[in-house]
Scaffold this motif. Structure first.
Motif, PDB file in Angstrom:
ATOM      1  N   UNK A  60       1.009  -1.344   0.042  1.00 57.29           N
ATOM      2  CA  UNK A  60      -0.037  -0.157   0.114  1.00 57.29           C
ATOM      3  C   UNK A  60       1.037   1.150  -0.016  1.00 57.29           C
ATOM      4  N   UNK A  61       2.151   1.190   0.639  1.00 56.59           N
ATOM      5  CA  UNK A  61       2.928   2.194   0.786  1.00 56.59           C
ATOM      6  C   UNK A  61       4.453   1.920   0.687  1.00 56.59           C
ATOM      7  N   UNK A  62       5.536   2.605   0.201  1.00 59.40           N
ATOM      8  CA  UNK A  62       6.604   2.297   0.156  1.00 59.40           C
ATOM      9  C   UNK A  62       7.481   3.660   0.358  1.00 59.40           C
ATOM     10  N   UNK A  63       8.280   3.665   1.307  1.00 59.41           N
ATOM     11  CA  UNK A  63       9.260   4.903   1.491  1.00 59.41           C
ATOM     12  C   UNK A  63      10.536   4.639   1.778  1.00 59.41           C
ATOM     13  N   UNK A  64      11.704   5.304   1.319  1.00 57.66           N
ATOM     14  CA  UNK A  64      13.019   5.098   1.633  1.00 57.66           C
ATOM     15  C   UNK A  64      13.336   6.001   3.026  1.00 57.66           C
TER      16      UNK A  64
END
Length: 101
Positions: A60-64
């Motif tokens: 649903x969500x991906x962040x570095x």
């Protein structure tokens, strides 16, 4: 090594895997719970990719995140339950539950 241990390599591997997984579970903290618009992810790792997934496994969500704690805006996500994972290269810390109101 005793013969009985040589015939049981699968059991030894599973015990090792369970130990690593338990340590990883304790390493991720999410606050506040439940949340509405933003959440802060705490981890013992220095940096990593934060992945929020639905219970069926879809992302649903991906962040570095270049450092932890890492604040994430989740206001665009739908209300419901999400699993939180942190991936750093091939290492994955898995998983803590998050509920968005």
């Amino acid at each position: 090594m005793p013969k009985s241990l040589l015939s049981k390599p699968v059991v030894i591997a599973l015990i090792s895997l369970m130990t690593i997984t338990t340590a990883a579970l304790a390493a991720i903290k999410v606050a506040p719970r439940p949340t509405t618009d933003s959440v802060t992810i705490h981890s013992e790792t220095k940096k990593g990719e934060v992945i929020l997934s639905h219970p069926d496994g879809t992302i649903a969500f991906l962040r570095n995140c270049l450092k932890f704690p890492c604040q994430i805006d989740i206001s665009a996500l739908s209300r419901g339950e999400y699993d939180v994972m942190i991936r750093n290269g091939t290492d994955i810390q898995h998983m803590v539950g998050l509920y968005k109101e």
